[in-house]
Design a protein around this motif. Structure first.
Motif, PDB file in Angstrom:
ATOM      1  N   PHE A   1       6.381   7.479  -7.644  1.00 52.09           N
ATOM      2  CA  PHE A   1       7.448   7.387  -6.658  1.00 52.09           C
ATOM      3  C   PHE A   1       8.157   6.049  -6.737  1.00 52.09           C
ATOM      4  O   PHE A   1       7.534   5.031  -7.011  1.00 52.09           O
ATOM      5  CB  PHE A   1       6.891   7.537  -5.229  1.00 52.09           C
ATOM      6  CG  PHE A   1       6.267   8.863  -4.951  1.00 52.09           C
ATOM      7  CD1 PHE A   1       7.059   9.972  -4.679  1.00 52.09           C
ATOM      8  CD2 PHE A   1       4.894   9.017  -4.952  1.00 52.09           C
ATOM      9  CE1 PHE A   1       6.480  11.205  -4.427  1.00 52.09           C
ATOM     10  CE2 PHE A   1       4.307  10.244  -4.696  1.00 52.09           C
ATOM     11  CZ  PHE A   1       5.109  11.336  -4.431  1.00 52.09           C
ATOM     12  N   ILE A   2       9.446   6.082  -6.462  1.00 49.93           N
ATOM     13  CA  ILE A   2      10.206   4.866  -6.241  1.00 49.93           C
ATOM     14  C   ILE A   2      10.290   4.715  -4.734  1.00 49.93           C
ATOM     15  O   ILE A   2      10.754   5.615  -4.035  1.00 49.93           O
ATOM     16  CB  ILE A   2      11.619   4.952  -6.855  1.00 49.93           C
ATOM     17  CG1 ILE A   2      11.519   5.046  -8.369  1.00 49.93           C
ATOM     18  CG2 ILE A   2      12.449   3.754  -6.433  1.00 49.93           C
ATOM     19  CD1 ILE A   2      12.832   5.263  -9.067  1.00 49.93           C
ATOM     20  N   ARG A   3       9.786   3.598  -4.244  1.00 51.22           N
ATOM     21  CA  ARG A   3       9.763   3.347  -2.808  1.00 51.22           C
ATOM     22  C   ARG A   3      10.892   2.384  -2.461  1.00 51.22           C
ATOM     23  O   ARG A   3      11.095   1.392  -3.145  1.00 51.22           O
ATOM     24  CB  ARG A   3       8.418   2.748  -2.408  1.00 51.22           C
ATOM     25  CG  ARG A   3       7.235   3.669  -2.697  1.00 51.22           C
ATOM     26  CD  ARG A   3       5.986   2.829  -2.950  1.00 51.22           C
ATOM     27  NE  ARG A   3       4.789   3.617  -3.193  1.00 51.22           N
ATOM     28  CZ  ARG A   3       4.369   3.987  -4.379  1.00 51.22           C
ATOM     29  NH1 ARG A   3       5.050   3.666  -5.457  1.00 51.22           N
ATOM     30  NH2 ARG A   3       3.265   4.683  -4.519  1.00 51.22           N
ATOM     31  N   SER A   4      11.623   2.683  -1.399  1.00 56.47           N
ATOM     32  CA  SER A   4      12.685   1.792  -0.930  1.00 56.47           C
ATOM     33  C   SER A   4      12.769   1.856   0.583  1.00 56.47           C
ATOM     34  O   SER A   4      12.098   2.680   1.219  1.00 56.47           O
ATOM     35  CB  SER A   4      14.027   2.195  -1.550  1.00 56.47           C
ATOM     36  OG  SER A   4      14.476   3.416  -1.015  1.00 56.47           O
ATOM     37  N   SER A   5      13.618   1.025   1.143  1.00 53.53           N
ATOM     38  CA  SER A   5      13.768   1.009   2.602  1.00 53.53           C
ATOM     39  C   SER A   5      14.398   2.300   3.118  1.00 53.53           C
ATOM     40  O   SER A   5      14.265   2.627   4.291  1.00 53.53           O
ATOM     41  CB  SER A   5      14.611  -0.191   3.032  1.00 53.53           C
ATOM     42  OG  SER A   5      15.881  -0.127   2.422  1.00 53.53           O
ATOM     43  N   THR A   6      15.049   3.044   2.258  1.00 58.40           N
ATOM     44  CA  THR A   6      15.681   4.303   2.671  1.00 58.40           C
ATOM     45  C   THR A   6      14.801   5.518   2.424  1.00 58.40           C
ATOM     46  O   THR A   6      15.188   6.633   2.736  1.00 58.40           O
ATOM     47  CB  THR A   6      17.026   4.499   1.940  1.00 58.40           C
ATOM     48  OG1 THR A   6      16.784   4.501   0.529  1.00 58.40           O
ATOM     49  CG2 THR A   6      18.001   3.393   2.296  1.00 58.40           C
ATOM     50  N   GLY A   7      13.623   5.313   1.853  1.00 59.63           N
ATOM     51  CA  GLY A   7      12.716   6.427   1.629  1.00 59.63           C
ATOM     52  C   GLY A   7      12.072   6.375   0.260  1.00 59.63           C
ATOM     53  O   GLY A   7      12.018   5.336  -0.376  1.00 59.63           O
TER      54      GLY A   7
ATOM     55  N   GLY B   1       8.612  14.847   2.261  1.00 57.48           N
ATOM     56  CA  GLY B   1       9.625  13.839   1.980  1.00 57.48           C
ATOM     57  C   GLY B   1       9.291  12.420   2.386  1.00 57.48           C
ATOM     58  O   GLY B   1      10.125  11.532   2.240  1.00 57.48           O
ATOM     59  N   SER B   2       8.090  12.193   2.900  1.00 56.56           N
ATOM     60  CA  SER B   2       7.705  10.832   3.251  1.00 56.56           C
ATOM     61  C   SER B   2       6.192  10.709   3.339  1.00 56.56           C
ATOM     62  O   SER B   2       5.488  11.706   3.532  1.00 56.56           O
ATOM     63  CB  SER B   2       8.324  10.402   4.588  1.00 56.56           C
ATOM     64  OG  SER B   2       7.650  11.000   5.681  1.00 56.56           O
ATOM     65  N   PHE B   3       5.725   9.479   3.214  1.00 52.42           N
ATOM     66  CA  PHE B   3       4.299   9.212   3.332  1.00 52.42           C
ATOM     67  C   PHE B   3       3.832   9.462   4.757  1.00 52.42           C
ATOM     68  O   PHE B   3       2.744   9.988   4.987  1.00 52.42           O
ATOM     69  CB  PHE B   3       3.981   7.775   2.928  1.00 52.42           C
ATOM     70  CG  PHE B   3       4.002   7.517   1.435  1.00 52.42           C
ATOM     71  CD1 PHE B   3       4.802   8.244   0.566  1.00 52.42           C
ATOM     72  CD2 PHE B   3       3.215   6.524   0.899  1.00 52.42           C
ATOM     73  CE1 PHE B   3       4.820   7.990  -0.795  1.00 52.42           C
ATOM     74  CE2 PHE B   3       3.213   6.249  -0.459  1.00 52.42           C
ATOM     75  CZ  PHE B   3       4.015   6.993  -1.307  1.00 52.42           C
TER      76      PHE B   3
END
Length: 71
Positions: free
Chosen positions: A48-54, A16-18
């Protein structure tokens, strides 16, 4: 296709995360980011769509026939 790129993609999806994928693969987060960039360039699509929330999988892009064929 380089299997390390695919393995990195799978670990990102699994964890779920890099950052978590980097820990699982025993590599730096920077290396994970570079591998994803390489894979996206190879497939010519955003994964992937990257955002501050994940992050989240870009299902619209994966759904495109042209990207699906390259995957």
């Amino acid at each position: 296709m380089d299997l390390e790129l695919v393995r990195t993609f799978v670990e990102i999806m699994r964890n779920g995360s890099f950052v978590a994928a980097a820990k699982a693969l025993n590599i730096s987060q920077t290396a994970v980011t570079a591998r994803v960039k390489n894979l996206e360039e190879m497939l010519d699509c955003t994964l992937f769509i990257r955002s501050s929330t994940g992050i989240r999988l870009t299902t619209e892009e994966i759904g495109r026939a042209s990207c699906r064929e390259r995957v």
